[in-house]
Every structure is written in structure tokens, then in C-alpha cells.
Write a protein that holds these residues in place. Structure first.
Motif, PDB file in Angstrom:
ATOM      1  N   THR A   1       0.824  -1.207   0.000  1.00 15.24           N
ATOM      2  CA  THR A   1       0.000   0.000   0.000  1.00 15.24           C
ATOM      3  C   THR A   1       0.860   1.260   0.000  1.00 15.24           C
ATOM      4  O   THR A   1       0.513   2.261  -0.634  1.00 15.24           O
ATOM      5  CB  THR A   1      -0.945   0.015   1.211  1.00 15.24           C
ATOM      6  OG1 THR A   1      -0.197  -0.209   2.420  1.00 15.24           O
ATOM      7  CG2 THR A   1      -1.997  -1.077   1.085  1.00 15.24           C
TER       8      THR A   1
ATOM      9  N   ILE B   1       2.048   1.740  -3.505  1.00 19.65           N
ATOM     10  CA  ILE B   1       0.990   2.334  -4.332  1.00 19.65           C
ATOM     11  C   ILE B   1       0.967   3.845  -4.159  1.00 19.65           C
ATOM     12  O   ILE B   1       0.860   4.617  -5.120  1.00 19.65           O
ATOM     13  CB  ILE B   1      -0.385   1.733  -3.971  1.00 19.65           C
ATOM     14  CG1 ILE B   1      -0.468   0.276  -4.404  1.00 19.65           C
ATOM     15  CG2 ILE B   1      -1.511   2.544  -4.607  1.00 19.65           C
ATOM     16  CD1 ILE B   1      -0.540   0.061  -5.885  1.00 19.65           C
TER      17      ILE B   1
ATOM     18  N   LEU C   1      -6.767   1.834 -11.735  1.00 21.39           N
ATOM     19  CA  LEU C   1      -5.891   0.791 -11.210  1.00 21.39           C
ATOM     20  C   LEU C   1      -6.211   0.487  -9.751  1.00 21.39           C
ATOM     21  O   LEU C   1      -6.307  -0.680  -9.353  1.00 21.39           O
ATOM     22  CB  LEU C   1      -4.425   1.228 -11.351  1.00 21.39           C
ATOM     23  CG  LEU C   1      -3.377   0.273 -10.762  1.00 21.39           C
ATOM     24  CD1 LEU C   1      -3.415  -1.068 -11.491  1.00 21.39           C
ATOM     25  CD2 LEU C   1      -1.975   0.888 -10.852  1.00 21.39           C
ATOM     26  N   LEU C   2      -6.382   1.543  -8.955  1.00 21.67           N
ATOM     27  CA  LEU C   2      -6.725   1.363  -7.545  1.00 21.67           C
ATOM     28  C   LEU C   2      -8.050   0.622  -7.389  1.00 21.67           C
ATOM     29  O   LEU C   2      -8.176  -0.291  -6.566  1.00 21.67           O
ATOM     30  CB  LEU C   2      -6.817   2.724  -6.844  1.00 21.67           C
ATOM     31  CG  LEU C   2      -5.509   3.385  -6.415  1.00 21.67           C
ATOM     32  CD1 LEU C   2      -5.780   4.803  -5.898  1.00 21.67           C
ATOM     33  CD2 LEU C   2      -4.811   2.570  -5.344  1.00 21.67           C
TER      34      LEU C   2
ATOM     35  N   VAL D   1      -7.680  -3.202  -8.362  1.00 30.60           N
ATOM     36  CA  VAL D   1      -6.964  -3.979  -7.343  1.00 30.60           C
ATOM     37  C   VAL D   1      -7.816  -4.125  -6.084  1.00 30.60           C
ATOM     38  O   VAL D   1      -7.874  -5.204  -5.472  1.00 30.60           O
ATOM     39  CB  VAL D   1      -5.614  -3.306  -7.005  1.00 30.60           C
ATOM     40  CG1 VAL D   1      -4.916  -4.058  -5.867  1.00 30.60           C
ATOM     41  CG2 VAL D   1      -4.720  -3.270  -8.228  1.00 30.60           C
ATOM     42  N   THR D   2      -8.506  -3.060  -5.701  1.00 31.01           N
ATOM     43  CA  THR D   2      -9.350  -3.094  -4.509  1.00 31.01           C
ATOM     44  C   THR D   2     -10.502  -4.081  -4.677  1.00 31.01           C
ATOM     45  O   THR D   2     -10.788  -4.881  -3.772  1.00 31.01           O
ATOM     46  CB  THR D   2      -9.923  -1.689  -4.201  1.00 31.01           C
ATOM     47  OG1 THR D   2      -8.856  -0.764  -4.070  1.00 31.01           O
ATOM     48  CG2 THR D   2     -10.729  -1.704  -2.919  1.00 31.01           C
TER      49      THR D   2
ATOM     50  N   ILE E   1     -10.623  -6.670  -6.640  1.00 33.44           N
ATOM     51  CA  ILE E   1     -10.069  -8.033  -6.637  1.00 33.44           C
ATOM     52  C   ILE E   1      -9.845  -8.513  -5.212  1.00 33.44           C
ATOM     53  O   ILE E   1     -10.177  -9.652  -4.862  1.00 33.44           O
ATOM     54  CB  ILE E   1      -8.756  -8.081  -7.457  1.00 33.44           C
ATOM     55  CG1 ILE E   1      -9.043  -7.892  -8.943  1.00 33.44           C
ATOM     56  CG2 ILE E   1      -8.037  -9.417  -7.235  1.00 33.44           C
ATOM     57  CD1 ILE E   1      -7.790  -7.760  -9.798  1.00 33.44           C
ATOM     58  N   CYS E   2      -9.297  -7.648  -4.379  1.00 38.42           N
ATOM     59  CA  CYS E   2      -9.051  -8.006  -2.972  1.00 38.42           C
ATOM     60  C   CYS E   2     -10.369  -8.322  -2.256  1.00 38.42           C
ATOM     61  O   CYS E   2     -10.471  -9.310  -1.523  1.00 38.42           O
ATOM     62  CB  CYS E   2      -8.324  -6.877  -2.263  1.00 38.42           C
ATOM     63  SG  CYS E   2      -6.613  -6.630  -2.766  1.00 38.42           S
TER      64      CYS E   2
ATOM     65  N   ALA F   1      -7.341  -4.467   1.161  1.00 37.57           N
ATOM     66  CA  ALA F   1      -8.512  -3.886   0.501  1.00 37.57           C
ATOM     67  C   ALA F   1      -8.987  -2.628   1.230  1.00 37.57           C
ATOM     68  O   ALA F   1      -9.329  -1.631   0.589  1.00 37.57           O
ATOM     69  CB  ALA F   1      -9.637  -4.920   0.450  1.00 37.57           C
TER      70      ALA F   1
ATOM     71  N   LEU G   1      -6.468   0.210   0.637  1.00 38.24           N
ATOM     72  CA  LEU G   1      -6.615   0.717  -0.723  1.00 38.24           C
ATOM     73  C   LEU G   1      -7.900   1.524  -0.883  1.00 38.24           C
ATOM     74  O   LEU G   1      -7.944   2.497  -1.639  1.00 38.24           O
ATOM     75  CB  LEU G   1      -6.596  -0.447  -1.714  1.00 38.24           C
ATOM     76  CG  LEU G   1      -5.249  -1.157  -1.897  1.00 38.24           C
ATOM     77  CD1 LEU G   1      -5.409  -2.400  -2.764  1.00 38.24           C
ATOM     78  CD2 LEU G   1      -4.215  -0.210  -2.503  1.00 38.24           C
TER      79      LEU G   1
END
Length: 332
Positions: free
Chosen positions: A53, A56, A75-76, A79-80, A82-83, A113, A116
Motif C-alpha cells: 500500500t 501504491i 488501477l486502484l 486492485v481493490t 479483486i481483494c 482492501a 486501498l
């Protein structure tokens, strides 16, 4: 075996809670000096989440002009999501009692998650003022999400983040720098808000215990409540109405002292003793200043080194007594 474990095992054997064969097996196992790497591996996982993190955040800061805001937010978000997806997919669902993932790595995945999410919402507000002038919403929304995830996934780390966000929404900045430089010490409203929030956290922990809702979260709530109430009361010991806050601090610390034994939390016990020591010393110096006895001051400063030595010895003895009592309670 180390003395504490040996004493505990001996106590179980004397109370006939384990047989002679079991007692010998425990001693034999202890003599192998096998130790678990579970805590170390979890620490590395935690550091990995923090590093990720943080990376990032650095990536956004260093490449904000070249990557573009939309690309960074996309992008954030990806990824968030997905988590969150893998965390919910592998979760056992909400339960009132203590629950865990089958694989502990998902505890850190949901933690990532949440972090993010905080970065995404903060960046969205900073760059696009998505919530307009309602800046508190940028804090409140991640706090609400954090509280939900803390209870759904049974995660104390997320609960700590959520409570910190709640404190920030109230107007408190809980960091070492803010405690030294913030307006917290100069604004009575923030001081009273901190006490009120601390009381609310304590009351919620009591209610949660009564309805058996995540009872193991009690230590987290009590720890935050202790810091908020104690720091605020100590701050007000330098005000004209200090005596009222001294009585409130004494009552609060007595409650936290007894609670530390109930929840068997050495950290809660230690901080309670530290705050009590600070409060007593402030009152002691105020009493000396009010008496205004110059001759007594000379004798007092002579005994200061001995006073601190005795204080350290008593502090160590209190810790030993707490550990002994906690061990005896566990045996019983």
C-alpha cells in the motif's frame, strides 16, 4: 520448560486436571524446545501489506503527471475490487463469535482492501472533490466500510483503522506528531469530544459483551477508550477546573485497571499504570506549587532519584503480580 509454563503445568497436575502420563508428555514436549513461526510469518505478511500500500502511494506521488488521474483511480479500483472479491469468496460469513479464514493470508488481503479503499476515496476527494465541501464524508465512508468489514471478517486490525477513522471524523488526529503539535491541547471542544468518544467505545464494548457480539474485540475498544479519556483528562489537569477531571481520570483508570484483569491484557494494564503515574505526578507537583514551601523543595529534589527508582521497582512488581494472577486464573 520456562518457569511460568512449568508452574502452570505443575498446577494443572496438582489439581488433577491432567494425568501423570499427560504431565510427563507435556514436560517431554517442552524439553524439545520447539517454537512456532506463526507470529513471525504473520508479521511478514503484515509488513508486505504495508509495503504494498505504501508502494501504491509512492507510485501515485511520483508518476501523477505521467500516468494520469483516471488511470491511477482505475488501477486502484481494480486492485481493490479483486481483494474484496477473493476475501468475500473465501469468507465463512458473519458470526457473532470469533471466526477465522481457513487460510490466514485472506486476513491480510482484506486489510489491503481496506487500506486501498482509504487511498482511493482520499485521492478521489483530493483530486476531484467528489464529496464537495463535505470533507468529513471522505473519512466517514472508509470508516463505515471498515467497521462493516471488521465485524464481517472478524479482523482487529481493520477495527483499529475504523476507530481511528471515527476519531478523525470527530476531529481528532491520533498520531504522535498531532499529540505534540495539534490544536488538541488548545481546543477544549476536541478534548471533550475525545472523552465522549472514549466513553462511547467503552459503553459499546460493555453492550457487545452482554449480547456476545465479538467479545474478543473488547481489548481494542478498551485500549482506544483508555488513550482517548486519559490523554484528554491529563490535558485538562492544567486547566482551572482540573480537580473535576482528576476525579474523572481516577474513576476511569480504576475501571480500566479492573478491566485489564478481566480481559487479561497486559498492554491495557501497563498503559493504565503509566497514565495513573503521570496523573499522580502532575497533582503532586501542583500540590507542591500551591504549598509554596521553598525548604521542602530542596528536600524534594534530593529525593527525586530515589522516588524514580522506587517507582520503577513498584512498576516491575505490579507487572509480575499481574502476570502471576493472570496465570493462576487461567489454571483455575
Amino acid at each position: 520448560m520456562i518457569p511460568t509454563e512449568e508452574k502452570a503445568t505443575q498446577g494443572l497436575f496438582e489439581k488433577k486436571l491432567i494425568s501423570d502420563t499427560q504431565f510427563k508428555q507435556v514436560k517431554a514436549y517442552r524439553s524439545l524446545e520447539i517454537f512456532s513461526l506463526n507470529a513471525e510469518l504473520k508479521l511478514f505478511l503484515y509488513l508486505s501489506v504495508l509495503s504494498f500500500t505504501t508502494g501504491i502511494g509512492i507510485l501515485i506521488y511520483q508518476n501523477i503527471d505521467t500516468i494520469g488521474h483516471i488511470a491511477i483511480l482505475s488501477l486502484l479500483l481494480v486492485v481493490t475490487v479483486i481483494c474484496y472479491y477473493f476475501s468475500f469468496k473465501n469468507s465463512t460469513g458473519f458470526q457473532k463469535g470469533e471466526t477465522n479464514f481457513e487460510n490466514p493470508i485472506f486476513d491480510y488481503l482484506i486489510l489491503a482492501a481496506i487500506l486501498l479503499t482509504c487511498i482511493f476515496i482520499g485521492y478521489l476527494q483530493f483530486q476531484y472533490t467528489a464529496f464537495g465541501t463535505h470533507y468529513g464524508l471522505a473519512t466517514l465512508i472508509p470508516t463505515v466500510i471498515g467497521l462493516f468489514c471488521a465485524y464481517y471478517f472478524d479482523n482487529k486490525s481493520i477495527l483499529s483503522i475504523a476507530i481511528t477513522g471515527l476519531a478523525a471524523y470527530v476531529g481528532l488526529s491520533v498520531s504522535p506528531q498531532s499529540l505534540l503539535n495539534n490544536d488538541f491541547y488548545e481546543t477544549n471542544t476536541l478534548s471533550y469530544s475525545a472523552i465522549a468518544l472514549g466513553i462511547i467505545l467503552v459503553l459499546w464494548s460493555i453492550y457487545s459483551n452482554q449480547i456476545a457480539l465479538k467479545k474478543h474485540f473488547t481489548v481494542v475498544y478498551l485500549t482506544f477508550g483508555l488513550h482517548l479519556i486519559s490523554i484528554s483528562c491529563i490535558n485538562n489537569l492544567f486547566k482551572p477546573y482540573w480537580f473535576v477531571f482528576f476525579l474523572f481520570l481516577a474513576a476511569a483508570l480504576y475501571y480500566f485497571y479492573t478491566s485489564s484483569y478481566k480481559v487479561k491484557s497486559v498492554s491495557l494494564f501497563v498503559f493504565t499504570i503509566v497514565y495513573a503515574y503521570i496523573g499522580v505526578n502532575i497533582i503532586l507537583f501542583k500540590a507542591i506549587a500551591l504549598l509554596n514551601i521553598d525548604e521542602f523543595l530542596i528536600s524534594f529534589f534530593f529525593f527525586v532519584p530515589f522516588y524514580f527508582i522506587i517507582s520503577i521497582i513498584l512498576f516491575i512488581r505490579l507487572i509480575k503480580k499481574f502476570n502471576k494472577d493472570s496465570t493462576d486464573d487461567s489454571i483455575r
